[in-house]
Design an enzyme around this catalytic site. Sequence first.
Site, PDB file in Angstrom:
ATOM      1  CG  HIS A   1      59.544 -15.619 128.210  1.00 16.02           C
ATOM      2  ND1 HIS A   1      60.394 -16.083 127.293  1.00 16.02           N
ATOM      3  CD2 HIS A   1      60.106 -14.352 128.267  1.00 16.02           C
ATOM      4  CE1 HIS A   1      61.383 -15.439 126.883  1.00 16.02           C
ATOM      5  NE2 HIS A   1      61.469 -14.323 127.761  1.00 16.02           N
TER       6      HIS A   1
ATOM      7  CG  HIS B   1      60.807 -15.010 122.024  1.00 17.33           C
ATOM      8  ND1 HIS B   1      59.791 -15.863 122.701  1.00 17.33           N
ATOM      9  CD2 HIS B   1      61.894 -15.484 122.629  1.00 17.33           C
ATOM     10  CE1 HIS B   1      60.492 -16.399 123.641  1.00 17.33           C
ATOM     11  NE2 HIS B   1      61.843 -16.243 123.717  1.00 17.33           N
TER      12      HIS B   1
HETATM   13  C1  BG6 Z   1      64.767 -17.095 125.543  1.00 13.40           C
HETATM   14  C2  BG6 Z   1      66.076 -17.401 124.795  1.00 13.40           C
HETATM   15  O1  BG6 Z   1      63.760 -17.521 124.994  1.00 13.40           O
HETATM   16  O2  BG6 Z   1      64.675 -15.628 125.497  1.00 13.40           O
HETATM   17  C3  BG6 Z   1      67.289 -16.655 125.293  1.00 13.40           C
HETATM   18  O3  BG6 Z   1      66.291 -18.780 124.733  1.00 13.40           O
HETATM   19  C4  BG6 Z   1      67.102 -15.110 125.466  1.00 13.40           C
HETATM   20  O4  BG6 Z   1      68.246 -17.043 124.448  1.00 13.40           O
HETATM   21  C5  BG6 Z   1      65.711 -14.877 126.116  1.00 13.40           C
HETATM   22  O5  BG6 Z   1      68.184 -14.942 126.107  1.00 13.40           O
HETATM   23  C6  BG6 Z   1      65.331 -13.374 126.177  1.00 13.40           C
HETATM   24  O6  BG6 Z   1      64.295 -12.846 126.968  1.00 13.40           O
HETATM   25  P1  BG6 Z   1      64.100 -11.834 127.680  1.00 13.40           P
HETATM   26  O7  BG6 Z   1      62.810 -12.132 128.381  1.00 13.40           O
HETATM   27  O8  BG6 Z   1      65.445 -11.635 128.519  1.00 13.40           O
HETATM   28  O9  BG6 Z   1      63.968 -10.961 126.649  1.00 13.40           O
END
Ligand code: BG6
Length: 488
Positions: free
Chosen positions: A180, A242
């Site tokens: 994402h 990520h």
């Molecule tokens: C997720 C992780 O993919 O991304 C989580 O599994 C994390 O542990 C999250 O908190 C963070 O996403 P964002 O969009 O809040 O930075």
Amino acid sequence: MTSRVIPVAPFVLVVFGATGDLARRKLLPALFQRDLAGQLPDEAVIIGTARGRLSGADYEALAARAIAEHVPKAERNEAVLARFMARLSYIRVDAAGDEGWADLAASLAGYRAMVNVFYLATGPSLFGPICERLGQTGLAHEMARVVVEKPVGRDGASAAAVNDAIGRVFPEERVYRIDHYLGKETVQNLLALRFANALFEPLWNAAHIDHVQITVAESLGVEGRAGYYDHAGALRDMVQNHMLQLLCLVAMEPPARLDADAVRDEKLKVLHALAPLGEHGWVRGQYRAGASAGGPVPGYLDELGAAESTTETFVALKAELRNWRWAGVPFYLRTGKRLATRVSEIVIAFRPVPHSVFDEAAGPILANKLVIRLQPDEGVKLWLMTKDPGPGGMRLRAVPLDMSFAAAFGVRNPDAYERLVLDVVRGNQTLFMRRDEVEAAWAWIDPILDAWAQAGTPPKPYTAGTWGPSASIALIERDGRTWEDGNP
Ligand code: BG6
């Protein structure tokens, strides 16, 4: 300023794990927002499936609660809510068993001419079995696409097994692996910044860039996800996907076109260029009780409800790329839970000027920095040296050219899932991970996991609400550099 809304083609979206956390927190609110924006065609249909015995009305109620909780009140609109609810239905399906599949196939029989999206918002152990069933029931036809969430596997071998199971049913062009972070507005802006401006690209290399920092800091702990998290840890949860994706977008060569394979080919080359990490290249940490947002917070073990665990909730790494563009430029990555603040940013630290023409009274000349803020307060700052205004001789001061996206565009920043779910309907794989990328990322991560397992040393403790263990500061300071502290 208003954004341009182009409705997508008619589709049916089937969500497996439709009563789970991801569906409630992200998917339903994202789909509602797109309906509100006028992007869902009248024919769009959403079918929730899970093992629970829910009526259609129960599922509507669950969706209404999810939207009430995750869509700001000012953005809710009763007429659109009613329209959205009319698109929803629920079918009880046992993803790992026999029940419900015939009902699902019967419900989908009338939709074979439109795009069919199967969104697997389940644990990865169900990806293979669900795909197999979709194949057996004839639902994986040419109009069907499958979406899977990370983590794909917990190491290279298990990722390959999951990918094989998916690949036996769906060809790669119809597999959408979500990361994402790639759907975040500012991450896409990185592509615009690099490739729609002539200014940066000539400087974007080891001759002009001293180092790069990528920080994804969270102030929350593991909350209700300790069960999952304790089997993952920060390296698998954040870095394998990520953080490495962000690194790829910073480091990749310009693709010939912005199409899915051209972009993913370039990212893959970056992953292949990653040098293996030596034992001085990482720091692992785990938070102890401390304070966050002014109040006391428990430590990781308390949240987990266990006496011991060697899972890391923080990791800092010094990555290097073995290629012409980046040789000798460290990429410092750090991510963790319960850190001092919630901030995600990329800092491109340029080299200092080769010679100062100013005398000492002017003060130090700080090297230029480009700071790309992913969240919160999305924007880009380019730090430049300027003259302090007014009389008193030549004194220098670092000042940012500051572009806050909220101020510049005045539009709501859509959630990553809004973009990504509709990209699946559009058939655009650019912001999704290809199989070889996922596996190349694991190939770099696996030896780190092995080295940790062999060493058997526990993660270093850090107090909740700080920037992680002091060893993380030492990791960068022994190179004569410092972490950006995430201040605005
Ligand atoms: C997720 C992780 O993919 O991304 C989580 O599994 C994390 O542990 C999250 O908190 C963070 O996403 P964002 O969009 O809040 O930075």
